[in-house]
Design a protein around this motif. Structure first.
Motif, PDB file in Angstrom:
ATOM      1  N   ILE A  16       0.936  -1.329   0.098  1.00 31.09           N
ATOM      2  CA  ILE A  16      -0.089   0.096   0.102  1.00 31.09           C
ATOM      3  C   ILE A  16       0.861   1.317   0.177  1.00 31.09           C
ATOM      4  O   ILE A  16       0.630   2.212  -0.823  1.00 31.09           O
ATOM      5  N   LEU A  17       1.906   1.385   0.944  1.00 32.55           N
ATOM      6  CA  LEU A  17       2.691   2.459   0.981  1.00 32.55           C
ATOM      7  C   LEU A  17       3.453   2.676  -0.354  1.00 32.55           C
ATOM      8  O   LEU A  17       3.634   3.941  -0.748  1.00 32.55           O
ATOM      9  N   LYS A  18       3.922   1.561  -0.935  1.00 35.05           N
ATOM     10  CA  LYS A  18       4.723   1.659  -2.186  1.00 35.05           C
ATOM     11  C   LYS A  18       3.557   2.310  -3.468  1.00 35.05           C
ATOM     12  O   LYS A  18       4.038   2.990  -4.141  1.00 35.05           O
ATOM     13  N   ASN A  19       2.611   1.832  -3.236  1.00 32.15           N
ATOM     14  CA  ASN A  19       1.458   2.142  -4.319  1.00 32.15           C
ATOM     15  C   ASN A  19       0.946   3.720  -4.079  1.00 32.15           C
ATOM     16  O   ASN A  19       0.845   4.442  -4.948  1.00 32.15           O
ATOM     17  N   LYS A  22       3.789   5.504  -5.656  1.00 31.10           N
ATOM     18  CA  LYS A  22       3.767   5.258  -7.270  1.00 31.10           C
ATOM     19  C   LYS A  22       2.547   6.199  -7.730  1.00 31.10           C
ATOM     20  O   LYS A  22       2.911   6.781  -9.020  1.00 31.10           O
ATOM     21  N   ARG A  23       1.252   5.863  -7.470  1.00 33.20           N
ATOM     22  CA  ARG A  23       0.265   6.332  -8.076  1.00 33.20           C
ATOM     23  C   ARG A  23      -0.125   7.944  -7.632  1.00 33.20           C
ATOM     24  O   ARG A  23      -0.828   8.636  -8.171  1.00 33.20           O
ATOM     25  N   ARG A  24       0.635   8.329  -6.439  1.00 32.87           N
ATOM     26  CA  ARG A  24       0.542   9.861  -6.025  1.00 32.87           C
ATOM     27  C   ARG A  24      -1.025   9.831  -5.491  1.00 32.87           C
ATOM     28  O   ARG A  24      -1.528  11.054  -5.684  1.00 32.87           O
ATOM     29  N   GLN A  25      -1.434   8.926  -4.918  1.00 36.12           N
ATOM     30  CA  GLN A  25      -2.873   8.935  -4.399  1.00 36.12           C
ATOM     31  C   GLN A  25      -2.981   8.740  -2.967  1.00 36.12           C
ATOM     32  O   GLN A  25      -2.196   7.642  -2.688  1.00 36.12           O
ATOM     33  N   PRO A  26      -3.779   9.594  -2.119  1.00 35.54           N
ATOM     34  CA  PRO A  26      -4.000   9.067  -0.705  1.00 35.54           C
ATOM     35  C   PRO A  26      -4.839   7.819  -0.683  1.00 35.54           C
ATOM     36  O   PRO A  26      -5.374   7.410  -1.522  1.00 35.54           O
ATOM     37  N   VAL A  27      -4.535   7.240   0.580  1.00 38.75           N
ATOM     38  CA  VAL A  27      -5.445   6.012   0.982  1.00 38.75           C
ATOM     39  C   VAL A  27      -6.156   6.527   2.534  1.00 38.75           C
ATOM     40  O   VAL A  27      -5.409   7.285   3.265  1.00 38.75           O
ATOM     41  N   SER A  40     -16.844   7.419  11.273  1.00 41.79           N
ATOM     42  CA  SER A  40     -15.461   6.322  11.579  1.00 41.79           C
ATOM     43  C   SER A  40     -14.469   7.241  12.119  1.00 41.79           C
ATOM     44  O   SER A  40     -14.148   8.409  11.443  1.00 41.79           O
ATOM     45  N   ASP A  41     -13.576   6.672  13.138  1.00 40.44           N
ATOM     46  CA  ASP A  41     -12.279   7.362  13.157  1.00 40.44           C
ATOM     47  C   ASP A  41     -11.221   6.855  11.926  1.00 40.44           C
ATOM     48  O   ASP A  41     -10.962   5.589  11.720  1.00 40.44           O
ATOM     49  N   SER A  42     -10.594   7.692  11.202  1.00 35.35           N
ATOM     50  CA  SER A  42      -9.868   7.328  10.456  1.00 35.35           C
ATOM     51  C   SER A  42      -8.431   8.340  10.034  1.00 35.35           C
ATOM     52  O   SER A  42      -8.719   9.391  10.476  1.00 35.35           O
ATOM     53  N   VAL A  43      -7.829   7.827   9.315  1.00 28.11           N
ATOM     54  CA  VAL A  43      -6.584   8.613   9.066  1.00 28.11           C
ATOM     55  C   VAL A  43      -6.373   8.668   7.548  1.00 28.11           C
ATOM     56  O   VAL A  43      -6.839   7.502   6.590  1.00 28.11           O
ATOM     57  N   VAL A  44      -5.707   9.501   6.971  1.00 34.58           N
ATOM     58  CA  VAL A  44      -5.559   9.666   5.504  1.00 34.58           C
ATOM     59  C   VAL A  44      -4.075   9.573   5.506  1.00 34.58           C
ATOM     60  O   VAL A  44      -3.135  10.346   5.992  1.00 34.58           O
ATOM     61  N   ILE A  45      -3.422   8.691   4.415  1.00 31.24           N
ATOM     62  CA  ILE A  45      -1.848   8.778   4.316  1.00 31.24           C
ATOM     63  C   ILE A  45      -1.504   9.046   2.908  1.00 31.24           C
ATOM     64  O   ILE A  45      -2.245   8.734   1.992  1.00 31.24           O
ATOM     65  N   PHE A  46      -0.650   9.924   2.770  1.00 26.85           N
ATOM     66  CA  PHE A  46      -0.181  10.427   1.445  1.00 26.85           C
ATOM     67  C   PHE A  46       1.187  10.826   1.293  1.00 26.85           C
ATOM     68  O   PHE A  46       1.727  10.911   2.230  1.00 26.85           O
ATOM     69  N   PRO A  47       1.738  11.010   0.246  1.00 25.16           N
ATOM     70  CA  PRO A  47       3.242  11.294   0.190  1.00 25.16           C
ATOM     71  C   PRO A  47       3.560  12.495   0.846  1.00 25.16           C
ATOM     72  O   PRO A  47       2.778  13.357   1.081  1.00 25.16           O
ATOM     73  N   LYS A  48       4.831  12.496   1.288  1.00 25.65           N
ATOM     74  CA  LYS A  48       5.544  13.619   2.117  1.00 25.65           C
ATOM     75  C   LYS A  48       5.540  14.905   1.312  1.00 25.65           C
ATOM     76  O   LYS A  48       5.123  15.979   1.883  1.00 25.65           O
ATOM     77  N   ASP A  49       5.877  14.915   0.187  1.00 23.40           N
ATOM     78  CA  ASP A  49       6.144  16.307  -0.541  1.00 23.40           C
ATOM     79  C   ASP A  49       4.610  16.861  -0.602  1.00 23.40           C
ATOM     80  O   ASP A  49       4.480  18.031  -0.864  1.00 23.40           O
ATOM     81  N   ASP A  50       3.603  15.837  -0.672  1.00 19.94           N
ATOM     82  CA  ASP A  50       2.180  16.320  -0.673  1.00 19.94           C
ATOM     83  C   ASP A  50       2.104  16.980   0.554  1.00 19.94           C
ATOM     84  O   ASP A  50       1.151  18.215   0.532  1.00 19.94           O
ATOM     85  N   TYR A  51       2.335  16.731   1.720  1.00 16.78           N
ATOM     86  CA  TYR A  51       2.130  17.232   3.134  1.00 16.78           C
ATOM     87  C   TYR A  51       2.971  18.351   3.153  1.00 16.78           C
ATOM     88  O   TYR A  51       2.249  19.518   3.430  1.00 16.78           O
ATOM     89  N   GLN A  52       3.889  18.441   2.543  1.00 20.35           N
ATOM     90  CA  GLN A  52       4.918  19.727   2.526  1.00 20.35           C
ATOM     91  C   GLN A  52       4.160  20.697   1.811  1.00 20.35           C
ATOM     92  O   GLN A  52       4.128  21.857   2.303  1.00 20.35           O
ATOM     93  N   ASN A  53       3.691  20.556   0.733  1.00 24.00           N
ATOM     94  CA  ASN A  53       2.853  21.304  -0.037  1.00 24.00           C
ATOM     95  C   ASN A  53       1.569  22.070   0.605  1.00 24.00           C
ATOM     96  O   ASN A  53       1.155  22.897   0.384  1.00 24.00           O
ATOM     97  N   LEU A  54       0.943  21.146   1.356  1.00 24.20           N
ATOM     98  CA  LEU A  54      -0.195  21.588   2.061  1.00 24.20           C
ATOM     99  C   LEU A  54       0.243  22.317   3.336  1.00 24.20           C
ATOM    100  O   LEU A  54      -0.471  23.552   3.382  1.00 24.20           O
TER     101      LEU A  54
END
Length: 94
Positions: A16-19, A22-27, A40-54
């Motif tokens: 999942i993390l590799k995907n 690769k896809r540049r899509q959050p999960v 529901s209690d949930s988290v969203v995981i996305f690439p670090k550079d997307d986080y830095q941009n946010l």
């Protein structure tokens, strides 16, 4: 956005993390589905550079809002903003 339970995420974590990268899509990972309000209690995981941009965008928006508020305050006669209806109208002007 793909959604996983915590158990499924744990089983497939590496793939999942590799995907994500690769896809540049959050999960979304649902941590706890049992809540009284139906959500529901949930988290969203996305690439670090997307986080830095946010974070950078958030900083820019906060700075712009601060500048806009300072400009409005400096160019407004405080005596004209005593009526709460006038204040509301003024704040909602574009």
């Amino acid at each position: 956005m793909d959604v996983y339970t915590a158990t499924d995420f744990q089983k497939k974590q590496s793939a999942i993390l590799k995907n994500i990268l690769k896809r540049r899509q959050p999960v979304e990972v649902i941590v706890d589905t049992v809540k009284t309000n139906g959500s529901s209690d949930s988290v969203v995981i996305f690439p670090k550079d997307d986080y830095q941009n946010l974070i950078a965008l958030k900083s820019q928006l906060v700075q712009q809002a601060t500048t806009d508020i300072q400009t409005m305050v400096l160019h407004t006669d405080p005596a004209t903003l005593t009526n709460s209806n006038e204040i509301e109208l003024w704040l909602n002007e574009d």
